[in-house]
Design a protein around this motif. Structure first.
Motif, PDB file in Angstrom:
ATOM      1  N   GLY A  35      32.499   6.474  69.912  1.00 41.61           N
ATOM      2  CA  GLY A  35      32.802   5.338  69.102  1.00 41.61           C
ATOM      3  C   GLY A  35      34.401   5.212  69.175  1.00 41.61           C
ATOM      4  N   TRP A  36      35.140   6.270  69.693  1.00 37.28           N
ATOM      5  CA  TRP A  36      36.474   6.031  69.501  1.00 37.28           C
ATOM      6  C   TRP A  36      37.177   5.003  70.048  1.00 37.28           C
ATOM      7  N   ASP A  37      36.802   4.482  71.245  1.00 38.28           N
ATOM      8  CA  ASP A  37      37.757   3.433  71.579  1.00 38.28           C
ATOM      9  C   ASP A  37      37.440   2.125  71.095  1.00 38.28           C
ATOM     10  N   ARG A  81      46.290   4.296  56.371  1.00 35.32           N
ATOM     11  CA  ARG A  81      44.935   4.091  56.749  1.00 35.32           C
ATOM     12  C   ARG A  81      44.221   5.150  56.155  1.00 35.32           C
ATOM     13  N   ARG A  92      33.361  12.026  67.258  1.00 35.53           N
ATOM     14  CA  ARG A  92      33.759  10.726  67.212  1.00 35.53           C
ATOM     15  C   ARG A  92      34.009  10.173  68.504  1.00 35.53           C
ATOM     16  N   ARG A 141      36.954   2.000  67.471  1.00 32.18           N
ATOM     17  CA  ARG A 141      37.789   1.944  66.754  1.00 32.18           C
ATOM     18  C   ARG A 141      38.975   1.383  66.766  1.00 32.18           C
ATOM     19  N   PHE A 142      39.522   1.461  68.091  1.00 36.37           N
ATOM     20  CA  PHE A 142      41.101   1.029  68.314  1.00 36.37           C
ATOM     21  C   PHE A 142      41.020   0.128  69.505  1.00 36.37           C
TER      22      PHE A 142
END
Length: 199
Positions: A19-21, A155, A16, A23-24
């Motif tokens: 693409g982590w940042d 979530r 992950r 996503r949030f």
């Protein structure tokens, strides 16, 4: 944490990391506010334990100033690589490290910031005790998440667990057993923040 646990955590976050940042994208102000509540002073030494992509590192650096020390440790090299690509390594020393075996002498830090760390520890008391080991008496700990427990459970599509170590009735004795005294606890939809003092 067993080798299996370390491998599982690394695999989870490695998949992950890139693409982590994305996503949030709106979490920055909540991180900044949590760092502000940690009460850091210029010249302090602080560790971001489980720093991931380093979203708290710029706020930690701003809080301790040029004369302070900011460390960012994470178990997953891929997350630290994203932190570097995002430029968040500037003003911080990043290292691959296990929160259960920190490569630091005892009592060298003024504070620890830990976002989302506790639920990834196979032994929360051992992990919190290791964080206490590296913090001076009177130093501070912030356990943080940019959304509260109920919002996070929703979530993920499941109910809150009564065994959740982040729930206040569970967390308070865990912290005490590890050398911390809980001083403030907030669990709202838009943030989770438990502040403690090293005893």
């Amino acid at each position: 944490m067993t080798e299996y646990d370390r491998t599982r955590v690394r695999e989870f976050f490695t998949e992950r990391a890139v693409g982590w940042d994305a996503r949030f994208p709106d979490d920055g102000p909540v991180y900044d506010a949590a760092v502000a509540e940690l009460g850091l002073l210029p010249g302090n030494s602080v560790l971001d334990a489980g720093c991931g992509t380093g979203r708290a590192l710029p706020a930690l650096r701003a809080a301790v100033g040029r004369e302070g020390t900011v460390l960012g440790f994470d178990l997953t090299p891929a997350m630290l690589e994203v932190a570097v690509l995002a430029g968040r390594h500037r003003g911080a020393l990043l290292a691959v490290a296990d929160a259960l075996r920190l490569p630091l002498r005892g009592g060298v830090l003024d504070a620890v910031f830990a976002a989302g760390l506790v639920t990834h520890l196979s032994d929360p008391v051992a992990g919190l005790r290791e964080l206490a080991r590296v913090v001076r008496p009177g130093g501070r700990l912030a356990l943080f998440h940019p959304v509260g427990r109920a919002a996070l459970a929703a979530r993920r599509g499941h109910a809150l667990s009564p065994d959740d170590p982040r729930a206040e009735p569970n967390l308070r004795p865990l912290l005490l057993a590890a050398g911390w005294r809980l001083t403030s606890y907030v669990d709202e939809d838009d943030r989770y923040l438990a502040l403690s003092v090293r005893v």
